[in-house]
Enzyme design. Structure first.
Site, PDB file in Angstrom:
ATOM      1  N   CYS A  19      16.813  32.392  41.782  1.00 19.89           N
ATOM      2  CA  CYS A  19      16.364  31.845  43.174  1.00 19.89           C
ATOM      3  C   CYS A  19      14.822  32.191  42.968  1.00 19.89           C
ATOM      4  CB  CYS A  19      16.758  32.794  44.002  1.00 19.89           C
ATOM      5  SG  CYS A  19      16.229  34.620  43.800  1.00 19.89           S
ATOM      6  N   CYS A  33      24.850  37.057  41.618  1.00 20.47           N
ATOM      7  CA  CYS A  33      24.049  35.989  42.289  1.00 20.47           C
ATOM      8  C   CYS A  33      23.694  34.803  41.145  1.00 20.47           C
ATOM      9  CB  CYS A  33      22.800  36.442  42.970  1.00 20.47           C
ATOM     10  SG  CYS A  33      22.113  37.170  41.842  1.00 20.47           S
ATOM     11  N   CYS A  48      15.876  41.415  42.563  1.00 21.41           N
ATOM     12  CA  CYS A  48      15.282  40.237  41.590  1.00 21.41           C
ATOM     13  C   CYS A  48      14.169  41.285  40.650  1.00 21.41           C
ATOM     14  CB  CYS A  48      14.698  39.222  42.406  1.00 21.41           C
ATOM     15  SG  CYS A  48      15.562  38.078  43.066  1.00 21.41           S
ATOM     16  N   ASP A  99      21.582  34.927  38.984  1.00 23.65           N
ATOM     17  CA  ASP A  99      19.896  34.967  38.340  1.00 23.65           C
ATOM     18  C   ASP A  99      20.296  35.550  37.092  1.00 23.65           C
ATOM     19  OD1 ASP A  99      18.917  34.445  40.708  1.00 23.65           O
ATOM     20  OD2 ASP A  99      18.635  36.593  41.465  1.00 23.65           O
TER      21      ASP A  99
END
Length: 145
Positions: free
Chosen positions: A59, A34, A103, A36
């Site tokens: 994000c 993703c 996250c 991150d």
């Protein structure tokens, strides 16, 4: 996707952003799936985290979890910081959508990676303290933006 007010606050007003030039523990983790990437900087004196900063590319949830995690360990002992879990970060943020839980896992791993670096710099094997650090990509399969 609904975020709590706490998540929105830490996303729009993140705490402890930046770098510490005199950090004695630095950890970087990322999830290629993703995009991150989190980098944590720790300044540890006499077993206490005197200062902590982070830089996160990702994000809103990645930024919010980094911010909250730094707030939760600042001023704490290394032992207390090692006990920080991703679920404690999620709880402090008053929840995260299921697709964003990864996250909080990254935030926990970034801190543990920085603590491992700190131990390594002291000439101490970090594994007994930090445990085996897993590849974040193995931790989660689904990542949605």
């Amino acid at each position: 996707m609904l975020y709590s007010e706490k998540v929105m606050d830490h996303f729009t007003n993140p705490r402890n952003v930046g770098e510490l030039p005199d950090a004695n523990g630095v950890g970087e983790v990322g999830n290629a799936k993703c995009g991150d990437i989190m980098k944590m900087y720790l300044k540890i004196e006499n077993g206490v985290i005197e200062d902590v900063k982070f830089k996160t590319f990702g994000c809103g949830a990645a930024i919010a979890t980094s911010s909250m995690a730094t707030e939760m360990i600042k001023g704490k002992t290394v032992d207390d910081a090692l006990k920080l879990t991703n679920s404690a970060v999620v709880e402090a943020l008053e929840g995260l959508p299921p697709v964003k839980i990864h996250c909080s896992v990254l935030a926990e791993q970034a801190i543990k990676t920085a603590l491992a670096d700190y131990y390594t710099r002291q000439g101490i094997d970090p594994t007994p303290f930090v445990g085996e650090l897993k590849d974040p990509d193995e931790e989660h399969l689904a990542c949605e933006r």
